[in-house]
Structures are given as structure tokens and as C-alpha cells.
Design a protein around this motif. Structure first.
Motif, PDB file in Angstrom:
ATOM      1  N   PRO A   1     -93.378  33.510 -62.056  1.00  0.00           N
ATOM      2  CA  PRO A   1     -93.429  33.645 -60.593  1.00  0.00           C
ATOM      3  C   PRO A   1     -93.198  35.118 -60.211  1.00  0.00           C
ATOM      4  O   PRO A   1     -92.385  35.790 -60.854  1.00  0.00           O
TER       5      PRO A   1
ATOM      6  N   GLU B   1     -84.832  30.437 -53.056  1.00  0.00           N
ATOM      7  CA  GLU B   1     -86.219  30.068 -53.293  1.00  0.00           C
ATOM      8  C   GLU B   1     -86.873  31.099 -54.208  1.00  0.00           C
ATOM      9  O   GLU B   1     -86.675  32.299 -54.048  1.00  0.00           O
TER      10      GLU B   1
ATOM     11  N   PRO C   1     -90.669  30.624 -55.498  1.00  0.00           N
ATOM     12  CA  PRO C   1     -91.802  29.730 -55.710  1.00  0.00           C
ATOM     13  C   PRO C   1     -92.771  30.237 -56.785  1.00  0.00           C
ATOM     14  O   PRO C   1     -92.794  31.410 -57.110  1.00  0.00           O
TER      15      PRO C   1
ATOM     16  N   GLU D   1     -95.241  28.767 -63.898  1.00  0.00           N
ATOM     17  CA  GLU D   1     -95.451  27.601 -64.772  1.00  0.00           C
ATOM     18  C   GLU D   1     -94.770  27.917 -66.084  1.00  0.00           C
ATOM     19  O   GLU D   1     -95.196  28.853 -66.783  1.00  0.00           O
TER      20      GLU D   1
ATOM     21  N   SER E   1     -91.897  26.123 -63.475  1.00  0.00           N
ATOM     22  CA  SER E   1     -91.189  26.695 -62.313  1.00  0.00           C
ATOM     23  C   SER E   1     -89.904  27.374 -62.779  1.00  0.00           C
ATOM     24  O   SER E   1     -89.344  27.009 -63.823  1.00  0.00           O
TER      25      SER E   1
ATOM     26  N   SER F   1     -85.606  23.360 -59.671  1.00  0.00           N
ATOM     27  CA  SER F   1     -86.824  24.141 -59.840  1.00  0.00           C
ATOM     28  C   SER F   1     -87.254  24.735 -58.512  1.00  0.00           C
ATOM     29  O   SER F   1     -87.306  24.014 -57.510  1.00  0.00           O
ATOM     30  N   SER F   2     -87.607  25.981 -58.500  1.00  0.00           N
ATOM     31  CA  SER F   2     -88.211  26.719 -57.388  1.00  0.00           C
ATOM     32  C   SER F   2     -87.343  26.841 -56.119  1.00  0.00           C
ATOM     33  O   SER F   2     -87.364  27.854 -55.455  1.00  0.00           O
TER      34      SER F   2
ATOM     35  N   HIS G   1     -86.550  32.296 -65.820  1.00  0.00           N
ATOM     36  CA  HIS G   1     -87.893  31.823 -66.193  1.00  0.00           C
ATOM     37  C   HIS G   1     -88.123  32.227 -67.643  1.00  0.00           C
ATOM     38  O   HIS G   1     -87.768  33.322 -68.050  1.00  0.00           O
TER      39      HIS G   1
END
Ligand SMILES: *[C@@H]1O[C@H](CO)[C@@H](O)[C@H](O)[C@H]1NC(C)=O
Ligand SMILES: *[C@@H]1O[C@H](CO)[C@@H](O)[C@H](O)[C@H]1NC(C)=O
Ligand SMILES: *[C@@H]1O[C@H](CO)[C@@H](O)[C@H](O)[C@H]1NC(C)=O
Length: 493
Positions: A409, A431, A433, A436, A438, A456-457, A480
Motif C-alpha cells: 500500500p 487507516e 488502505p 495485497e 492488506s 486489516s487496512s 506489510h
């Protein structure tokens, strides 16, 4: 006109002069028992018996003795100007004289025997007689042969004799045998010399047309064909499946496909066929077509072959398995893990199960049926790395794929506070967003104690509005797998 009286007188004179009566020195002859000239004639054709009496004979007399007889029978006489053929000579054929030669047309077998040519001529004022003995052999052409089979439709394994029969023909007669198989072109020579052809034991390769040919010194004739119909079978049937899919225990085919089962059992007369599916009759005839295969068509298929003439049966059974695909298509998911990801590919169902196989940017991963996971250390992997799962199944020409693209992200987590209605609660939201998998977010207090679980996210934490919260610091920690240092955002109330 012929002076019959004069000829008759000459005939009497000859009889008086018959050799052996005395030893007159002027006689020239070959005598019986010495070298009689041998002549061959063919029955029905003509033959010329030549006598070479020298110049201008006064008279030439031909006479005949059948074998085993001593009696000379006059046949024909000529004095050069006129001639006479004895009426009884017609038993020899159509007899005529050509100058002093005796010509016998339409030669009869009864003309076999000894001929004597006697001549009388004057030379140096003296009467001379000559005698010439000839032995005539009458050859008989072979008649058209006929093939006689001891059994025109024997059962394989029996003994068969074929005879080549000729009604007549002068010996020696030699024979040759020919066989023509209806399924292969051309004739094969299968016997020589002997009029008998023995097939013991007879087998299917002997089936077909037989002709024989008889041959002697005169001619050669061939018979008409005789058909030998060898009865055999049925052999054990051979089953073929179209389209061909071979597996250890039989054949396989795909669902919805047209499947053709064919059965062949060599037999004469040709086999009758019956198809059974798991002991239930489903078809009669050599070819059973399943228009659209379904899983219920899986089972044992038996082909029964029957020879109606021998009332014999044979059978063969094969296993047919109908393969079908799992529903839908393979699905790829990715779960975060510390510094790693777990790649998951599933495609359950089908028969047999689909083989699933992972492929990553740095090589191949594991393979397993229906469900396959791959734990992959992603550290250092570039943003946008693609992982592919290929689902393979015998009913598929090409594998069906699913993919995951690992991406990071952008940016970092963002922290916000919001007061709820009535200011009773303060909501901390964090947050980050995209990505892949997340990003994993978690709120922490000033003591680095985690507040609630991982999410997640978007991570939300609710605080009860209290005075002592003022000035307190909260940190949202975001991680991540593709990003090495952990990202944070902070807020102070
Ligand atoms: C018969 O003999 C005569 C005279 O010798 C000859 O010219 C003639 O060709 C002969 N005929 C035959 C049929 O041989
Ligand atoms: C049939 O017989 C022939 C000889 O008689 C033999 O050569 C051949 O192998 C036999 N064929 C079979 C199928 O038995
Ligand atoms: C990773 O790639 C995606 C698109 O492929 C992009 O949107 C994203 O910003 C990239 N992330 C970073 C950190 O570069």
C-alpha cells in the motif's frame, strides 16, 4: 474313276509278298521288333503317317495291326492315279491318302497300334518291295479338372482334403494348386504335382477360393474355383474406446463427451455382439455410442460375441471411468504472516481431484490436489510480484489459472480521532488502505501495549471520554510483508 478290280488284285499280290514268307534279296524293310518308327498323335486332331517309297511307286498299301493282335488289316491302297480307303478304317478316324502318306483326321484312340506301309515299284527291270513299320501312340488331352472338397465348410482344426479330379488324360498328369484369400489380392501356389491337397488341421488362413490345374504332354486346363469356408471363432473380443484415454484399470472419458465403445471378435460367420453395462444389456451391435457421457456411465462394460453357426461365445470386460471437473475455477488468496505470506489456492471437488500448482517470480512452488498452500518469505521482493496457481485436470486441455499480485500500500498509516454523538466516546481510527495482502494495523498506548487485536487496512479503537485522557499519546503501528521497517502514525489527545 477308280479301277476297283485292279486295286483288289494288287492287294492280293501284296498279301502273297508279305515279309517273313521268304528271304528275297531285293526287299528293303524295317521289320517288326527292329526299329519301328514311333509317331505320336493327339486324339481328335490329325496325324500324317509318311512313307517314302522312292520315285513312282506302282502301288502303296497301308495296313494296321491293333496292339496284341497279329492280324494285319488293310486300311488304304493307291496306285498313284486312284486310291481306296477301306470302309472299316473309319474306326481309326477320318482316313485319307495324300500321295503315299496316310492322313488320319479326328484321330480315335483305337488308332493306337502298328501301321505298315508296303510299296511296290519297278527298278532295273525288277520288282522291288519296301516295308515300313510305324507305331502310333494316341495321346489324350486332359479334361477340365474339377475341385472336390471333402468338406466345403469345415470347422477350424478339422482335416480337409481337396482333390483335383480329371476324367481323362494321358499319363503322366501333373497338378498344381492355387489359393486365393478373399481379403488379399492375388493367387498363391499352394501345391504341386499331387492331385490331393491336404489341409490338416485347417485354419482360417485357408479360407478362400481353390483352383487346380492339370497338365500333361498335350495340354493344360484349370478348374473353376471351389470355395472353402472355414468356420471359426469368435476369438476373445478386443474393445477399443474413442477418444482414447488409458488408465491403469481401463479407460477414461470426460463428462459431456461423446464416447464410442467398439468391439471386434474375429469370427466366421461374423460375430453377433451384445453390450452390457454392469450386467444390464445396453446395446446390440459392435459399436455402442454414449452420446454425452455422465458420471453415471462409469462402470464395467462387457462385450459378448456370439458365433451363431457354432453357438460359441466369448467376452471381454473393461472399466470405463467418467472424469468430471470441480465446479468453478481455482481461487487464489494470500494471508499476511510475519515477513512472509501464506499463498492459498483451492479448487475442491471433481473426479479425479484437480492438481494445483504454485509458481512464483523466483521459481516453482508446491503441488497438491484440491488445496495447496505455500509459505513464502517475501523480504526483498519487488512491489507488484505475481504468483500464479495452475489447476490441472485430465478433462482440461489447458490448465485454469488464478493469480495474486503482491503489492505494497502506498504511503503510511494515517491516524484520526472523532468524537461520537454526545461526546461520550472518542474513536481512534487508523487507516492504510490498499495492498495485497492488506496492511496489518494495531493501536498501542504510550507503554507500547497493544490495544485490541490486529486488523486489516482500518483499525478503530474506542475510548471512554474521561478527563485524564488529555495529553495522552497513541500510536498506530502498520506492517506489510513487503515493507521492511514498520510504519507508524501518532496522535496526542
Ligand atoms: C504328290 O506328288 C506330286 C508328285 O510327286 C507332288 O507334285 C505333289 O505335291 C504331291 N502332293 C502332296 C499333297 O504332297
Ligand atoms: C494355419 O496353418 C498354416 C499351415 O497350415 C500355418 O502356417 C499357420 O501358422 C496357421 N495359422 C494359424 C493362425 O494357426
Ligand atoms: C506498488 O504498486 C502499486 C501498483 O502496482 C502502486 O499503486 C503502489 O503505490 C506501489 N507501492 C509502492 C510503495 O510503491
Amino acid at each position: 474313276t477308280v479301277d476297283q478290280g485292279a486295286l483288289h488284285r494288287l492287294l492280293i499280290l501284296f498279301c502273297l509278298l508279305h515279309p517273313g514268307d521268304s528271304g528275297k534279296s531285293h526287299w528293303t524293310s524295317n521289320t517288326p521288333g527292329e526299329e519301328a518308327v514311333s509317331i505320336q498323335g493327339v486324339r481328335g486332331r490329325s496325324v500324317e503317317l509318311a512313307c517314302h517309297p522312292g520315285p513312282a511307286p506302282l502301288v502303296v498299301l497301308w495296313s494296321f495291326t491293333p496292339p496284341g493282335s497279329l492280324v494285319l488289316r488293310p486300311v488304304a491302297i493307291t496306285d498313284g492315279a486312284s486310291s481306296k480307303v477301306e470302309a472299316g478304317a473309319s474306326a481309326l478316324g477320318v482316313v485319307s491318302l495324300r500321295n503315299s502318306s496316310l492322313v488320319i483326321g479326328e484321330l480315335q484312340e483305337s488308332a493306337r497300334g502298328h501301321f505298315l506301309c508296303q510299296t511296290l515299284h519297278v527298278s532295273g527291270g525288277q520288282l522291288h518291295t519296301t516295308y515300313l513299320y510305324l507305331t502310333l501312340a494316341v495321346l489324350v488331352p486332359v479334361s477340365k479338372p474339377r475341385v472336390q472338397l471333402s468338406d466345403p465348410s469345415p470347422v477350424e482344426g478339422a482335416s480337409v482334403v481337396a482333390m483335383c479330379a480329371v476324367r481323362e488324360g494321358t499319363e503322366p498328369v501333373t497338378f498344381s494348386w492355387y489359393h486365393q484369400n478373399p481379403r488379399s489380392p492375388g493367387e498363391a501356389l499352394v501345391g504341386l504335382q499331387d492331385p490331393k491337397l491336404q489341409l490338416d488341421p485347417v485354419n482360417r488362413t485357408h479360407l478362400g477360393w481353390y483352383t487346380c490345374s492339370a497338365h500333361n504332354a498335350v495340354n493344360q486346363l484349370s478348374s473353376d474355383g471351389a470355395f472353402l469356408d472355414v468356420i471359426y471363432g469368435p476369438d476373445k473380443p478386443v474393445i477399443t474406446v474413442e477418444p482414447l484415454g488409458l488408465i491403469e484399470d481401463g479407460f477414461w472419458a470426460s463428462e459431456m463427451e461423446e464416447v464410442t465403445l467398439s468391439c471386434l471378435a474375429a469370427s466366421n460367420p461374423p460375430s453377433h455382439y451384445v453390450w452390457l453395462h454392469d450386467d444390464t444389456q445396453v446395446h446390440t451391435g459392435p459399436t455402442y455410442i454414449i452420446a454425452s457421457a455422465s458420471r453415471t456411465h462409469t462402470g464395467l462394460y462387457t462385450c459378448l460375441a456370439h458365433n451363431g453357426r457354432l453357438d460359441t461365445h466369448t467376452q471381454t470386460t473393461v472399466q470405463l471411468t467418467i472424469y468430471y471437473l470441480p465446479e468453478g475455477q481455482p481461487s487464489c488468496t494470500v494471508l499476511p504472516n510475519l515477513g512472509a505470506v501464506t499463498l492459498l489456492c483451492t479448487w475442491p471437488g471433481g473426479f479425479p481431484s484437480a492438481q494445483l500448482h504454485w509458481e512464483g517470480p523466483q521459481g516453482t512452488g508446491p503441488t497438491a490436489p484440491s488445496y495447496v498452500t505455500w509459505s513464502y518469505a517475501v523480504t526483498g521482493l519487488p512491489n507488484g510480484s505475481v504468483f500464479t496457481c495452475a489447476g490441472q485436470h485430465p478433462a482440461l486441455a489447458l490448465p485454469i489459472l488464478c493469480r495474486v499480485t503482491l503489492w505494497e500500500p502506498p504511503g503510511s498509516p494515517t491516524c484520526r480521532t472523532t468524537a461520537t454523538v454526545g461526546d461520550q466516546f472518542i474513536m481512534l481510527s487508523c487507516e492504510w488502505p490498499g495492498g495485497e495482502p492488506s496492511a496489518v494495523l494495531t493501536w498501542m498506548d504510550r507503554h507500547q501495549q497493544s490495544l485490541g487485536g490486529l486488523s486489516s487496512s482500518l483499525a478503530v479503537h474506542l475510548l471512554q471520554a474521561q478527563g485524564d485522557l488529555a495529553g495522552r499519546e497513541f500510536t498506530c503501528r502498520g506492517s506489510h510483508p513487503l515493507k521492511a521497517p514498520v510504519s507508524h502514525c501518532q496522535l496526542r489527545l
